[in-house]
Design a protein around this motif. Structure first.
Motif, PDB file in Angstrom:
ATOM      1  N   VAL A  41       0.963  -1.120  -0.087  1.00 20.58           N
ATOM      2  CA  VAL A  41      -0.078   0.010   0.003  1.00 20.58           C
ATOM      3  C   VAL A  41       0.967   1.270   0.004  1.00 20.58           C
ATOM      4  N   ALA A  42       1.766   1.233   0.851  1.00 22.63           N
ATOM      5  CA  ALA A  42       2.906   2.436   0.969  1.00 22.63           C
ATOM      6  C   ALA A  42       3.642   2.646  -0.194  1.00 22.63           C
ATOM      7  N   ALA A  43       4.031   1.606  -0.770  1.00 22.17           N
ATOM      8  CA  ALA A  43       4.748   1.880  -2.240  1.00 22.17           C
ATOM      9  C   ALA A  43       4.047   2.455  -3.191  1.00 22.17           C
ATOM     10  N   GLU A  44       2.801   2.426  -3.186  1.00 21.47           N
ATOM     11  CA  GLU A  44       2.073   3.250  -4.246  1.00 21.47           C
ATOM     12  C   GLU A  44       1.878   4.590  -3.918  1.00 21.47           C
ATOM     13  N   VAL A  45       1.666   4.958  -2.558  1.00 23.21           N
ATOM     14  CA  VAL A  45       1.517   6.256  -2.273  1.00 23.21           C
ATOM     15  C   VAL A  45       2.868   7.021  -2.221  1.00 23.21           C
ATOM     16  N   ALA A  46       3.963   6.359  -1.968  1.00 19.17           N
ATOM     17  CA  ALA A  46       5.247   6.966  -2.069  1.00 19.17           C
ATOM     18  C   ALA A  46       5.584   7.224  -3.480  1.00 19.17           C
ATOM     19  N   ARG A  47       5.141   6.242  -4.311  1.00 13.11           N
ATOM     20  CA  ARG A  47       5.546   6.283  -5.848  1.00 13.11           C
ATOM     21  C   ARG A  47       4.691   7.792  -6.310  1.00 13.11           C
ATOM     22  N   ALA A  48       3.481   7.693  -5.686  1.00 14.96           N
ATOM     23  CA  ALA A  48       2.683   8.923  -6.576  1.00 14.96           C
ATOM     24  C   ALA A  48       3.073  10.278  -5.805  1.00 14.96           C
ATOM     25  N   LEU A  49       3.589  10.276  -4.637  1.00 16.10           N
ATOM     26  CA  LEU A  49       3.987  11.599  -3.984  1.00 16.10           C
ATOM     27  C   LEU A  49       5.380  11.825  -4.233  1.00 16.10           C
ATOM     28  N   LYS A  50       6.305  11.031  -4.831  1.00 15.69           N
ATOM     29  CA  LYS A  50       7.709  11.038  -5.115  1.00 15.69           C
ATOM     30  C   LYS A  50       8.315  11.114  -3.788  1.00 15.69           C
ATOM     31  N   ALA A  51       7.912  10.435  -3.039  1.00 16.62           N
ATOM     32  CA  ALA A  51       8.627  10.511  -1.609  1.00 16.62           C
ATOM     33  C   ALA A  51       9.218   9.246  -1.219  1.00 16.62           C
ATOM     34  N   PRO A  52      10.174   9.536  -0.367  1.00 19.20           N
ATOM     35  CA  PRO A  52      11.253   8.240   0.266  1.00 19.20           C
ATOM     36  C   PRO A  52      10.179   7.246   0.892  1.00 19.20           C
ATOM     37  N   LEU A  53      10.461   6.052   0.911  1.00 22.30           N
ATOM     38  CA  LEU A  53       9.794   4.908   1.513  1.00 22.30           C
ATOM     39  C   LEU A  53      10.676   4.150   2.570  1.00 22.30           C
ATOM     40  N   ASP A  54      10.134   3.825   3.527  1.00 26.55           N
ATOM     41  CA  ASP A  54      10.897   3.201   4.589  1.00 26.55           C
ATOM     42  C   ASP A  54       9.791   2.324   5.406  1.00 26.55           C
ATOM     43  N   VAL A  55      10.198   1.656   6.457  1.00 23.84           N
ATOM     44  CA  VAL A  55       9.249   0.723   7.174  1.00 23.84           C
ATOM     45  C   VAL A  55       9.499   1.091   8.645  1.00 23.84           C
ATOM     46  N   LEU A  56       8.309   0.888   9.389  1.00 27.67           N
ATOM     47  CA  LEU A  56       8.683   1.006  10.982  1.00 27.67           C
ATOM     48  C   LEU A  56       7.965  -0.195  11.399  1.00 27.67           C
ATOM     49  N   VAL A  57       8.584  -0.912  12.227  1.00 29.34           N
ATOM     50  CA  VAL A  57       8.240  -2.249  12.380  1.00 29.34           C
ATOM     51  C   VAL A  57       7.605  -2.045  13.899  1.00 29.34           C
ATOM     52  N   ALA A  58       6.400  -2.769  14.006  1.00 34.71           N
ATOM     53  CA  ALA A  58       5.500  -3.013  15.186  1.00 34.71           C
ATOM     54  C   ALA A  58       5.209  -4.327  15.495  1.00 34.71           C
ATOM     55  N   ARG A  59       5.026  -4.827  16.734  1.00 36.71           N
ATOM     56  CA  ARG A  59       4.714  -6.282  16.803  1.00 36.71           C
ATOM     57  C   ARG A  59       3.354  -5.874  17.757  1.00 36.71           C
ATOM     58  N   LYS A  60       2.480  -6.916  17.419  1.00 38.21           N
ATOM     59  CA  LYS A  60       1.014  -7.003  18.359  1.00 38.21           C
ATOM     60  C   LYS A  60       1.296  -7.938  19.392  1.00 38.21           C
TER      61      LYS A  60
END
Length: 220
Positions: A41-60
């Motif tokens: 999901v985030a990859a498509e948003v980052a591509r559209a915004l021409k913004a950098p993409l990274d992850v934040l790992v959370a655990r339930k």
């Protein structure tokens, strides 16, 4: 409305966020995905915004014996964040859950190392930070992630998801500057009900999406 898959949901979400970007409301944005499901999901948003993409790992943190039912979450080395009402209802205490927390804490470190490798963590101060997942049910992991991010002094903290439970969408407004949720059906019972394809995202797929984007959130 239904989404074909997470990529389709990301494109829909990107369209909404592009309106904000056009208005100048997203300054120096960085897109952070909650893996694994949030990455496509985030990859498509980052591509559209021409913004950098990274992850934040959370655990339930799940209910003992029912790990799919979240009552808390952890991010990085932060203290665990619990739903106090759920703990009280179930007769649980933080001390009782300490072994579960210790066990779950190893997984975020493993995934972060695998996804990021030697890349440094993103610099977030004075940036518009957009946190993305494929959907929210209880919102436990998103809440922990938002509080972790807020301590890094972003200029603006945005939570953006394709679908969420209505009460969770309301609750999240106290955790972020803005909450974008495309659909919050009144008959919500699970995130996957809005997706035709909601197969689990593997580590390999998440890493591939990050590589395709040339994921890096360092300042340009």
């Amino acid at each position: 409305m239904r989404f074909r898959d997470r990529r389709d949901a990301g494109q829909e979400l990107a369209g909404r966020l592009m309106e904000w970007a056009a208005g100048g409301d997203l300054v120096d944005p960085v897109v952070l995905a909650l893996p694994r499901g949030g990455v496509p999901v985030a990859a498509e948003v980052a591509r559209a915004l021409k913004a950098p993409l990274d992850v934040l790992v959370a655990r339930k943190i799940g209910v003992p014996g029912h790990p799919e039912t979240g009552i808390g979450a952890i991010v990085a080395d932060d203290p665990p964040l619990f739903d106090r009402r759920s703990l009280d209802m179930l007769g649980l205490t933080e001390d009782r859950l300490a072994p579960d927390v210790a066990r779950e804490r190893t997984e975020p470190h493993r995934r972060e190392q695998r996804y990021r490798g030697d890349r440094p963590r993103p610099e977030l101060e004075d940036r518009a930070v957009i946190l993305i997942d494929d959907g929210l049910a209880t919102g436990a992991t998103a809440r922990a992630a938002l509080r972790h991010l807020a301590r890094q002094d972003p200029a603006r903290l945005v939570l953006a998801v394709p679908v969420c439970a209505p009460d969770t969408a309301v609750a999240m407004r106290s955790e972020a500057d803005d909450v974008v949720c495309l659909h919050h059906p009144s008959d919500f019972h699970a995130v996957g009900q809005l997706y035709d394809d909601f197969d689990q995202v593997s580590d390999d797929e998440a890493m591939q999406r990050l590589r395709e984007h040339g994921a890096s959130a360092s300042r340009s």
